[in-house]
Design an enzyme around this catalytic site. Sequence first.
Site, short mmCIF file in Angstrom:
data_model
loop_
_atom_site.label_atom_id
_atom_site.label_comp_id
_atom_site.label_asym_id
_atom_site.label_seq_id
_atom_site.Cartn_x
_atom_site.Cartn_y
_atom_site.Cartn_z
N ASP A 142 0.30 7.64 -9.03
CA ASP A 142 1.08 6.84 -9.97
C ASP A 142 2.10 7.76 -10.62
OD1 ASP A 142 1.96 4.74 -11.51
OD2 ASP A 142 0.36 4.96 -13.00
N GLU A 151 6.60 3.12 -4.57
CA GLU A 151 7.83 2.33 -4.52
C GLU A 151 7.50 0.85 -4.62
OE1 GLU A 151 11.73 2.25 -1.65
OE2 GLU A 151 9.79 2.29 -0.66
#
Length: 168
Positions: A142, A151
Amino acid sequence: MKEIKESLKKKCDEDIQELATSSFHSIFGNSAQDFHWGSNSESCLGRGIAQMYEYALTKDSKYRQAALSTLDYFFGRNATGYCYLTGFGTQRVMNIHHRISAADNIKEPVPGLVAGGANKGQEDAEFVPAYASNIPDESYQDNVGSYVSNEIAINWNAYLVSLLGWIN
């Protein structure tokens, strides 16, 4: 048309066979090949959609249950513990690779976005902090710079919307 239906049934049944030995009781995530760029979209949620097509054709509830297993994986029953939908879950994705979320000076990212998910290739490894693991289903971070695992893309959201619509 018959060949297409037979092919769909064969693939769905192969995925269902994985449930018996799946660590997370999911038809997704049982092979290292499952974890590529954007794995949460076509590989995870897309498999759930395929199961719902088979359910629509046969009305056999095992296919609907298999589709639900992909949602369980996606929403946090996975090796990372992350819910891959921004704004939701007890272990939330917070630092998605999304310019608007990164630049708006608001801690929480834009809610309702699908993060790409674990990616065994770790193609961005030289640009981000070290991944915590090289294990394919744990190859996620993360981190706003992790463009291969964190993404977002609108077409990935389409898979989630479609599957949730079928389930509903």
